[in-house]
Design an enzyme around this catalytic site. Structure first.
Site, mmCIF file in Angstrom:
data_model
loop_
_atom_site.group_PDB
_atom_site.id
_atom_site.type_symbol
_atom_site.label_atom_id
_atom_site.label_comp_id
_atom_site.label_asym_id
_atom_site.label_seq_id
_atom_site.Cartn_x
_atom_site.Cartn_y
_atom_site.Cartn_z
ATOM 1 N N HIS A 280 3.873 6.461 5.319
ATOM 2 C CA HIS A 280 2.762 7.708 5.894
ATOM 3 C C HIS A 280 1.928 6.653 6.689
ATOM 4 O O HIS A 280 1.750 7.723 7.728
ATOM 5 C CB HIS A 280 1.898 8.128 4.472
ATOM 6 C CG HIS A 280 0.817 7.075 4.348
ATOM 7 N ND1 HIS A 280 0.941 6.926 2.980
ATOM 8 C CD2 HIS A 280 -0.043 6.845 4.614
ATOM 9 C CE1 HIS A 280 0.406 4.928 2.758
ATOM 10 N NE2 HIS A 280 -0.390 6.105 3.762
ATOM 11 N N ASP A 281 2.125 4.900 7.181
ATOM 12 C CA ASP A 281 1.272 4.950 7.540
ATOM 13 C C ASP A 281 2.821 3.948 9.228
ATOM 14 O O ASP A 281 2.141 2.901 10.052
ATOM 15 C CB ASP A 281 0.776 3.627 7.474
ATOM 16 C CG ASP A 281 -1.235 4.477 6.685
ATOM 17 O OD1 ASP A 281 -0.676 5.334 7.296
ATOM 18 O OD2 ASP A 281 -0.811 3.442 5.563
ATOM 19 N N ASP B 278 -3.340 8.193 -1.193
ATOM 20 C CA ASP B 278 -3.758 7.849 -0.167
ATOM 21 C C ASP B 278 -5.339 7.355 -0.376
ATOM 22 O O ASP B 278 -5.582 5.906 -0.461
ATOM 23 C CB ASP B 278 -3.543 7.665 1.458
ATOM 24 C CG ASP B 278 -3.558 7.190 2.534
ATOM 25 O OD1 ASP B 278 -3.517 5.776 2.605
ATOM 26 O OD2 ASP B 278 -4.350 7.354 3.396
ATOM 27 N N GLU C 142 1.272 5.426 12.646
ATOM 28 C CA GLU C 142 0.380 5.153 13.036
ATOM 29 C C GLU C 142 -0.065 3.597 13.223
ATOM 30 O O GLU C 142 -1.302 3.280 13.827
ATOM 31 C CB GLU C 142 -1.063 6.059 11.696
ATOM 32 C CG GLU C 142 -2.390 5.440 11.882
ATOM 33 C CD GLU C 142 -3.663 6.110 10.966
ATOM 34 O OE1 GLU C 142 -2.897 7.457 10.552
ATOM 35 O OE2 GLU C 142 -4.093 5.384 10.283
ATOM 36 N N ASP C 143 0.188 2.943 12.398
ATOM 37 C CA ASP C 143 0.258 1.823 12.735
ATOM 38 C C ASP C 143 1.503 0.659 13.141
ATOM 39 O O ASP C 143 0.953 -0.478 13.262
ATOM 40 C CB ASP C 143 -0.226 1.203 11.033
ATOM 41 C CG ASP C 143 -1.464 1.187 9.901
ATOM 42 O OD1 ASP C 143 -2.052 1.849 11.312
ATOM 43 O OD2 ASP C 143 -1.217 1.213 9.168
ATOM 44 N N HIS D 7 0.752 -0.996 0.399
ATOM 45 C CA HIS D 7 -0.213 0.002 -0.116
ATOM 46 C C HIS D 7 1.472 1.048 0.155
ATOM 47 O O HIS D 7 1.053 2.122 -0.787
ATOM 48 C CB HIS D 7 -0.931 0.184 1.328
ATOM 49 C CG HIS D 7 -1.405 1.237 1.135
ATOM 50 N ND1 HIS D 7 -2.656 1.783 0.833
ATOM 51 C CD2 HIS D 7 -1.596 2.297 2.700
ATOM 52 C CE1 HIS D 7 -2.696 2.868 1.037
ATOM 53 N NE2 HIS D 7 -2.200 3.245 2.347
HETATM 54 P P1 NDP Z 1 -11.179 0.689 8.629
HETATM 55 O O1 NDP Z 1 -11.086 1.960 9.305
HETATM 56 O O2 NDP Z 1 -11.941 -0.096 9.147
HETATM 57 O O3 NDP Z 1 -10.806 0.661 7.353
HETATM 58 C C1 NDP Z 1 -10.700 1.442 6.390
HETATM 59 C C2 NDP Z 1 -8.997 1.670 5.797
HETATM 60 O O4 NDP Z 1 -8.335 0.028 6.287
HETATM 61 C C3 NDP Z 1 -8.481 2.509 4.749
HETATM 62 O O5 NDP Z 1 -8.695 4.254 4.972
HETATM 63 C C4 NDP Z 1 -7.267 1.887 4.785
HETATM 64 O O6 NDP Z 1 -6.089 2.642 5.479
HETATM 65 C C5 NDP Z 1 -6.776 -0.060 5.546
HETATM 66 N N1 NDP Z 1 -7.675 -0.561 4.349
HETATM 67 C C6 NDP Z 1 -6.732 -2.345 4.404
HETATM 68 N N2 NDP Z 1 -6.298 -3.306 3.712
HETATM 69 C C7 NDP Z 1 -7.330 -2.069 2.535
HETATM 70 C C8 NDP Z 1 -8.475 -2.716 1.568
HETATM 71 N N3 NDP Z 1 -8.502 -3.729 0.833
HETATM 72 N N4 NDP Z 1 -9.433 -1.563 0.761
HETATM 73 C C9 NDP Z 1 -9.140 -0.777 1.260
HETATM 74 N N5 NDP Z 1 -8.611 -0.142 2.268
HETATM 75 C C10 NDP Z 1 -7.676 -1.276 3.153
HETATM 76 O O7 NDP Z 1 -12.578 1.587 8.044
HETATM 77 P P2 NDP Z 1 -13.560 2.896 8.470
HETATM 78 O O8 NDP Z 1 -13.335 3.197 9.730
HETATM 79 O O9 NDP Z 1 -12.352 3.613 7.008
HETATM 80 O O10 NDP Z 1 -14.767 2.822 8.267
HETATM 81 C C11 NDP Z 1 -15.981 2.917 6.977
HETATM 82 C C12 NDP Z 1 -17.077 3.176 6.506
HETATM 83 O O11 NDP Z 1 -17.613 1.964 7.038
HETATM 84 C C13 NDP Z 1 -17.156 4.653 7.843
HETATM 85 O O12 NDP Z 1 -17.509 4.926 7.384
HETATM 86 C C14 NDP Z 1 -17.428 4.008 8.999
HETATM 87 O O13 NDP Z 1 -18.511 4.480 9.925
HETATM 88 C C15 NDP Z 1 -18.206 2.759 8.711
HETATM 89 N N6 NDP Z 1 -18.766 1.598 9.522
HETATM 90 C C16 NDP Z 1 -19.111 0.524 9.232
HETATM 91 C C17 NDP Z 1 -19.732 -0.194 10.257
HETATM 92 C C18 NDP Z 1 -19.959 -1.912 9.494
HETATM 93 O O14 NDP Z 1 -19.944 -2.584 9.810
HETATM 94 N N7 NDP Z 1 -20.953 -1.293 8.711
HETATM 95 C C19 NDP Z 1 -18.698 -0.916 11.100
HETATM 96 C C20 NDP Z 1 -17.348 0.066 11.522
HETATM 97 C C21 NDP Z 1 -16.919 1.048 10.325
HETATM 98 P P3 NDP Z 1 -4.737 2.837 5.423
HETATM 99 O O15 NDP Z 1 -4.084 4.246 4.106
HETATM 100 O O16 NDP Z 1 -4.177 3.428 6.639
HETATM 101 O O17 NDP Z 1 -4.022 1.563 5.315
HETATM 102 ZN ZN ZN Z 2 -2.660 4.878 3.455
#
Ligand code: NDP
Ligand code: ZN
Length: 184
Positions: free
Chosen positions: A60-61, A121, A64-65, A34
Site C-alpha cells: 500500500h505504501d 492502516d 506513495e513512498d 508497517h
Molecule cells: P506525517 O504525515 O508527517 O506523519 C504521519 C505518518 O508517518 C503516518 O501516517 C505514517 O504514514 C508515518 N509514520 C512513520 N513512522 C510512524 C510512527 N512511528 N508512528 C506513526 N506514524 C508513522 O504527519 P501528519 O502530516 O499526519 O501530521 C500529523 C498532524 O500534525 C496533522 O494534523 C498536522 O496538521 C499536524 N502537524 C503539526 C506540526 C507541528 O509541528 N505541530 C507540523 C506538521 C503537521 P504511513 O502509513 O504512510 O507510513
Molecule cells: Zn501506511
C-alpha cells in the site's frame, strides 16, 4: 486457505522497494514492518482472507513512498491489486493540508476493500503513535493526528465491524495513554 505464493511475492517486492526506508520511531525500525503490520491487522483483527486485499496491504505504501508506479503493480500483481493501491496513494505534490482534507473526502467514496485497508492502516499508525511514536512529535501533534484519523475512518465504517471496533479500541487506548480527552 488462500494460495500464499502471490502474497509472498508481493511481500518480497515491497521489502525490496522499501529497503532503504525507516519508520519515524526512536529506533528507526525497518519501514517494511508497517505494511506487514497492516496486512496482519486485516487478517487477524478483520478476519480478512481476500488474497488481492492482503496483497494490496503489503504494497500500500510502495507507490506513495518509493519509485514504484501503478503500471508496475498492475503488470506484476494485476489490475485489482493496482487499483486498490492507487486508492491508498496520496498525491504528494499537493500541500499537506490539502492531502489531509482529500483523505477525509476520498475515504467516504472509496471501494469497500479500500475502506478496510484504510482503517487497518490508521489502526497501525495509531498503535505506533501510542507505543513507538515518531521522534520529536509534541503531544499536540499526536492529538491532531488521532483526531484527523478519526475523521478519515468515519467515512470507512460499516464494511467490516471487527475493524471498526479495533479502531475504536486503538483510539481509546492511545488517547488514554496520552492523557487526551475521549469523546464518549
Ligand atoms: P506525517 O504525515 O508527517 O506523519 C504521519 C505518518 O508517518 C503516518 O501516517 C505514517 O504514514 C508515518 N509514520 C512513520 N513512522 C510512524 C510512527 N512511528 N508512528 C506513526 N506514524 C508513522 O504527519 P501528519 O502530516 O499526519 O501530521 C500529523 C498532524 O500534525 C496533522 O494534523 C498536522 O496538521 C499536524 N502537524 C503539526 C506540526 C507541528 O509541528 N505541530 C507540523 C506538521 C503537521 P504511513 O502509513 O504512510 O507510513
Ligand atoms: Zn501506511
Amino acid at each position: 486457505m488462500m494460495n500464499p505464493s502471490r502474497l509472498l511475492e508481493a511481500l518480497a517486492f515491497a521489502a525490496t522497494r522499501h529497503r532503504n526506508q525507516r519508520r519515524k520511531d526512536a529506533s528507526a525500525s525497518p519501514y517494511i514492518n508497517h505494511p506487514i503490520a497492516v496486512a496482519t491487522m486485516l487478517a487477524t483483527a478483520g478476519h480478512v482472507q481476500d488474497g488481492p486485499l492482503l496483497m494490496a496491504a503489503v504494497l500500500h505504501d510502495t507507490v506513495e513512498d518509493t519509485r514504484t508506479t501503478p503500471r508496475e503493480i498492475k503488470a506484476k500483481f494485476g489490475a485489482e491489486v493496482a487499483s486498490l493501491v492507487r486508492e491508498l496513494t496520496d498525491n504528494k505534490k499537493l500541500a499537506r493540508e490539502v492531502r489531509k482534507r482529500l483523505q477525509i473526502e476520498h475515504a467516504a467514496v472509496a471501494s469497500p476493500r479500500a475502506k478496510q485497508l484504510k482503517i487497518a492502516d490508521k489502526i497501525c499508525n495509531i498503535e505506533d503513535i501510542a507505543a513507538t511514536p515518531p521522534t520529536g512529535w509534541s503531544k499536540a501533534r499526536k492529538r491532531e493526528y488521532l483526531d484527523w484519523a478519526e475523521q478519515v475512518v468515519a467515512g470507512c465504517r460499516g464494511v467490516n465491524p471487527r475493524l471498526d471496533a479495533r479502531f475504536d479500541q486503538a483510539l481509546r487506548r492511545a488517547r488514554k495513554k496520552l492523557r487526551l480527552k475521549t469523546r464518549d
